[in-house]
Motif scaffolding. Structure first.
Motif, mmCIF file in Angstrom:
data_model
loop_
_atom_site.group_PDB
_atom_site.id
_atom_site.type_symbol
_atom_site.label_atom_id
_atom_site.label_comp_id
_atom_site.label_asym_id
_atom_site.label_seq_id
_atom_site.Cartn_x
_atom_site.Cartn_y
_atom_site.Cartn_z
ATOM 1 N N ASN A 332 0.811 -1.217 0.000
ATOM 2 C CA ASN A 332 0.000 0.000 0.000
ATOM 3 C C ASN A 332 0.850 1.275 0.000
ATOM 4 N N LYS A 333 2.104 1.151 -0.408
ATOM 5 C CA LYS A 333 2.995 2.310 -0.442
ATOM 6 C C LYS A 333 2.501 3.326 -1.468
ATOM 7 N N ALA A 334 2.483 4.588 -1.092
ATOM 8 C CA ALA A 334 1.962 5.637 -1.972
ATOM 9 C C ALA A 334 2.934 5.977 -3.095
ATOM 10 N N GLY A 335 4.221 5.868 -2.830
ATOM 11 C CA GLY A 335 5.214 6.241 -3.831
ATOM 12 C C GLY A 335 5.739 5.048 -4.605
ATOM 13 N N LYS A 336 6.753 5.342 -5.418
ATOM 14 C CA LYS A 336 7.369 4.305 -6.238
ATOM 15 C C LYS A 336 8.168 3.350 -5.359
ATOM 16 N N LEU A 337 8.164 2.076 -5.711
ATOM 17 C CA LEU A 337 8.871 1.063 -4.923
ATOM 18 C C LEU A 337 10.369 1.128 -5.176
ATOM 19 N N SER A 338 11.146 0.856 -4.127
ATOM 20 C CA SER A 338 12.598 0.744 -4.270
ATOM 21 C C SER A 338 12.921 -0.607 -4.899
ATOM 22 N N PRO A 339 14.147 -0.776 -5.435
ATOM 23 C CA PRO A 339 14.525 -2.083 -6.010
ATOM 24 C C PRO A 339 14.362 -3.223 -5.012
ATOM 25 N N GLU A 340 14.707 -2.995 -3.732
ATOM 26 C CA GLU A 340 14.575 -4.041 -2.717
ATOM 27 C C GLU A 340 13.105 -4.397 -2.487
ATOM 28 N N GLU A 341 12.262 -3.359 -2.457
ATOM 29 C CA GLU A 341 10.827 -3.594 -2.256
ATOM 30 C C GLU A 341 10.222 -4.336 -3.455
ATOM 31 N N PHE A 342 10.685 -3.977 -4.647
ATOM 32 C CA PHE A 342 10.163 -4.639 -5.844
ATOM 33 C C PHE A 342 10.553 -6.123 -5.870
#
Length: 451
Positions: A332-342
């Motif tokens: 539910n993150k509002a911004g763009k995902l980081s490479p680790e999150e992706f």
């Protein structure tokens, strides 16, 4: 014995004659004449012997000829019986092979087809050649007897009679019954019987087979010969065939009940998991249903079989179920995902597979889910499959999943219009998406209420 006696007499005569001739030497008979007389007597004895032999042989020949004729008659009768038995065995073998073919027909998807009972009855009528008409009755928990299919009868009108199990004849094993209506008359009420016999026709013989499995009775099969068919009759081997047929049919009805119960259980679990995910991931709400509906429409348009269409629907419903293993803060993150999150997001196809493959009946659906983020050019995940190596169901999900993502509003991006999303699908054809799937989706997309 006659021959031996004659030879003794002739021999005695020869000896006596020879002695007489010898004692009358004064008759001046030469030795040559005497030998000639002896030869004549011997020849006569041989001739008489041959006559007796001929009569005896002729008599024996006639006796043997009569004996052979009798044996030949017996052989012909035996041959007729053997031919009849061979034909019965041949028919029995053919029937068993057809029933074995029935096993391949009784697969889970075909059990769900609407004309399932029709195909079963058609096969029974084909196997039992004398049968002209027939019906399948199935019983429910309230002892109602529903005629689910029939040939030669209006089963919808018969079902209006609200027949009960006790109204029908139910033998323990397949049985041939003559003039069945006389028995039915004693089992039904007069009013019901009058209506039933009007719809049931004038029958000569009925072969009734219980549909039972492990003492569980599902119904009966009735195969009828009409009264206007004098040359048609059932034989004992027909009952043996139908006993086997009835047990086979019952076994698969048992399996059908299990499939229905298990299928309902699986669907309930699946829907519960999806509802859980919707609370967990705001984006998922409504997304899974749209993907499932669009994917099944594409599969139908591409003429995939019914089983695959059903599988792709449930794969669409559950394709994101692995996201329950991804932290909610990332989903539910509002911004763009980081490479680790992706990278953590990319785990959801394999997590979904691991969750579902442990559920009986979900193994194939779990594989579809595993590969729904593969790309046609081989640059997808988790396995980097390329082209046709990606399951067709997964290729379909990839298109509709991406399309719905493109037209959906997200905190970090605006939603695309339908035309813009179609443009992106075309642009990524043969790179990310299967061209045939994209073309099929575009052909049917006008049916969707999308701006």
């Amino acid at each position: 014995m006659k021959k031996v006696a004659l030879l003794v007499i002739v021999t005695f005569s020869v000896i006596t004659t020879y002695g007489s001739i010898k004692s009358y030497n004064n008759l001046n008979i030469s030795s040559g004449t005497m030998i000639a007389i002896l030869i004549m007597i011997i020849s006569l004895s041989i001739f008489l012997t041959l006559i007796i032999d001929r009569k005896t042989l002729k008599k024996r020949y006639i006796e043997k000829e009569n004996e052979l004729k009798h044996l030949n008659t017996e052989l012909e009768e035996t041959n007729i019986e053997l031919e009849s038995s061979y034909k019965k065995i041949e028919k029995l073998n053919s029937s068993i092979l057809k029933i074995l073919e029935l096993s391949s027909f009784f697969s889970a998807p075909k059990l769900m087809e609407r004309d399932f009972e029709k195909k079963v009855l058609d096969l029974a009528l084909e196997i039992i050649e004398p049968a002209e008409n027939g019906a399948i009755y199935l019983f429910d928990e309230n002892n109602n007897a529903k005629m689910v299919f029939a040939k030669g009868y209006d089963y919808e009108k018969i079902n209006e009679l609200n027949l009960k199990k006790n109204d029908l004849i139910i033998p323990e094993k397949a049985e041939i019954i003559k003039d069945i209506h006389k028995i039915n008359k004693n089992k039904m009420s007069p009013k019901k019987f009058a209506a039933f016999i009007k719809l049931g026709g004038n029958l000569k013989e009925t072969l009734i087979t219980p549909i039972s499995f492990n003492n569980e009775l599902f119904g009966i099969i009735t195969l009828d010969i009409e009264n206007n068919s004098p040359l048609k009759n059932y034989e004992d081997y027909h009952t043996k065939i139908m006993d086997y047929f009835g047990k086979t049919f019952a076994g698969f009805l048992k399996m059908l009940n299990f499939i229905k119960q298990e299928g309902k259980f699986h669907k309930d679990i699946a829907l519960t998991l999806v509802k859980t995910l919707e609370y967990y991931d705001n984006y998922t709400r409504g997304h899974s249903e749209r993907v499932a509906n669009w994917a099944s429409l594409i599969a139908e348009k591409m003429n995939l079989d019914k089983r695959k269409i059903e599988q792709i629907y449930w794969a669409g419903i559950l394709h994101d179920i692995g996201k329950i293993f991804v932290p909610q803060s990332i989903l539910n993150k509002a911004g763009k995902l980081s490479p680790e999150e992706f990278e953590k997001i990319k785990l959801h196809p394999t997590k979904g597979e691991e969750l579902l493959k442990k559920v009986d009946g979900m193994e194939e659906i779990s594989k579809i889910i595993r590969h729904h983020h593969e790309r046609y050019d081989g640059k997808g995940y988790p396995d980097g499959l390329r082209g046709k190596n990606i399951p067709i169901e997964s290729r379909i999900l990839a298109v509709v999943d991406s399309f719905d993502a493109m037209i959906s509003e997200r905190p970090y991006k605006r939603s695309l219009t339908k035309d813009e999303a179609i443009y992106q699908l075309k642009r990524m054809t043969m790179k990310q998406f299967d061209g045939e799937v994209v073309r099929t989706f575009i052909d049917i997309i006008d049916n969707f209420n999308i701006k």
